[in-house]
Enzyme design. Structure first.
Site, PDB file in Angstrom:
ATOM      1  N   CYS A 108      -5.916 -48.679 -14.602  1.00  0.00           N
ATOM      2  CA  CYS A 108      -7.161 -48.250 -13.960  1.00  0.00           C
ATOM      3  C   CYS A 108      -7.641 -49.352 -13.014  1.00  0.00           C
ATOM      4  O   CYS A 108      -7.713 -50.510 -13.395  1.00  0.00           O
ATOM      5  CB  CYS A 108      -8.216 -47.953 -15.017  1.00  0.00           C
ATOM      6  SG  CYS A 108      -9.819 -47.479 -14.330  1.00  0.00           S
ATOM      7  N   CYS A 111     -11.176 -50.812 -14.557  1.00  0.00           N
ATOM      8  CA  CYS A 111     -11.311 -51.584 -15.795  1.00  0.00           C
ATOM      9  C   CYS A 111     -10.003 -52.159 -16.324  1.00  0.00           C
ATOM     10  O   CYS A 111      -9.994 -52.796 -17.371  1.00  0.00           O
ATOM     11  CB  CYS A 111     -11.955 -50.726 -16.877  1.00  0.00           C
ATOM     12  SG  CYS A 111     -10.909 -49.368 -17.447  1.00  0.00           S
ATOM     13  N   CYS A 157     -10.513 -41.954 -16.834  1.00  0.00           N
ATOM     14  CA  CYS A 157     -10.173 -43.113 -17.657  1.00  0.00           C
ATOM     15  C   CYS A 157     -11.062 -43.059 -18.898  1.00  0.00           C
ATOM     16  O   CYS A 157     -12.287 -42.923 -18.784  1.00  0.00           O
ATOM     17  CB  CYS A 157     -10.418 -44.405 -16.888  1.00  0.00           C
ATOM     18  SG  CYS A 157     -10.204 -45.892 -17.886  1.00  0.00           S
ATOM     19  N   CYS A 160     -13.640 -46.380 -18.970  1.00  0.00           N
ATOM     20  CA  CYS A 160     -14.770 -46.566 -18.047  1.00  0.00           C
ATOM     21  C   CYS A 160     -15.254 -45.273 -17.409  1.00  0.00           C
ATOM     22  O   CYS A 160     -16.244 -45.283 -16.676  1.00  0.00           O
ATOM     23  CB  CYS A 160     -14.407 -47.580 -16.963  1.00  0.00           C
ATOM     24  SG  CYS A 160     -13.174 -46.992 -15.779  1.00  0.00           S
ATOM     25  N   CYS A 180      -1.802 -35.304 -11.766  1.00  0.00           N
ATOM     26  CA  CYS A 180      -1.802 -35.553 -10.324  1.00  0.00           C
ATOM     27  C   CYS A 180      -2.921 -36.559 -10.046  1.00  0.00           C
ATOM     28  O   CYS A 180      -4.100 -36.216 -10.116  1.00  0.00           O
ATOM     29  CB  CYS A 180      -2.035 -34.230  -9.609  1.00  0.00           C
ATOM     30  SG  CYS A 180      -1.749 -34.286  -7.858  1.00  0.00           S
TER      31      CYS A 180
END
Length: 191
Positions: A108, A111, A157, A160, A180
């Site tokens: 990510c 984070c 995510c 976060c 995707c």
């Protein structure tokens, strides 16, 4: 100073409970979320024997839910902010990772949580990086009704809450899923 009462009781029928809201500003601390460190151990276990579950990243010191848009804008590029915090989408075939074959872990951008392993990446022909399986429980989904007559599952995510992309049921075996994902929401940590 006269105090007519310390709190107001409000009945919320759909939750079948009362919520008490303080009238005085001095009780404002009751509404501020705070982190309380704690650990749960089995009887006779020691801290050294405790370890996190496989494929799940431990939470770090940052409380991502409390970051303001201004703080996110300082951490991210304008494109990353638009995609991850405002649920944007990059144009197909323009992202950094849509055609990358480098082995590693896609994390990510907000984070640094590990999200996808390169071994689950495949060429979907869509112009966005596509994966058939996330790492552990680091990715969550929720229903996205932002386009009329086209309900989709948004991919977020789990650490976060940043918007990553969408998941569809037209992927390859073994899962049949196609995650995707926008390249701007990822960073590749090469092996």
């Amino acid at each position: 100073m006269a105090i007519s009462g310390l709190s107001i009781g409000i009945y919320i029928p759909w939750k079948s409970q009362f919520i008490f809201i303080p009238k005085l500003k001095s009780f404002g601390f009751l509404h501020k979320p705070r982190k309380v460190p704690f650990s749960v151990r089995s009887m006779g276990s020691s801290p050294s024997s405790q370890r996190p579950a496989d494929n799940v990243q431990e939470a770090d010191a940052v409380d991502y839910a409390s970051l303001s848009d201004e703080e996110w804008k300082k951490r991210l590029t304008p494109e990353q902010f638009y995609i991850t915090r405002q649920k944007g989408t990059e144009r197909a075939f323009t992202g950094e990772y849509w055609n990358t074959k480098t082995p590693g872990t896609y994390r990510c951008i907000c984070c640094d949580t590990p999200l996808f392993d390169s071994s689950t990446k495949f060429d979907s022909g869509t112009g966005w990086p596509s994966y058939y399986q996330p790492i552990g429980t680091n990715v969550k989904t929720k229903l996205d009704l932002s386009i009329i007559f086209m309900p989709r599952q948004e991919v977020l995510c789990a650490a976060c809450g940043s918007h990553l992309g969408h998941v569809f049921d037209d992927g390859p075996p073994p899962t049949g899923k196609r995650y995707c994902i926008n390249s701007a929401s990822l960073k590749l940590k090469a092996k």
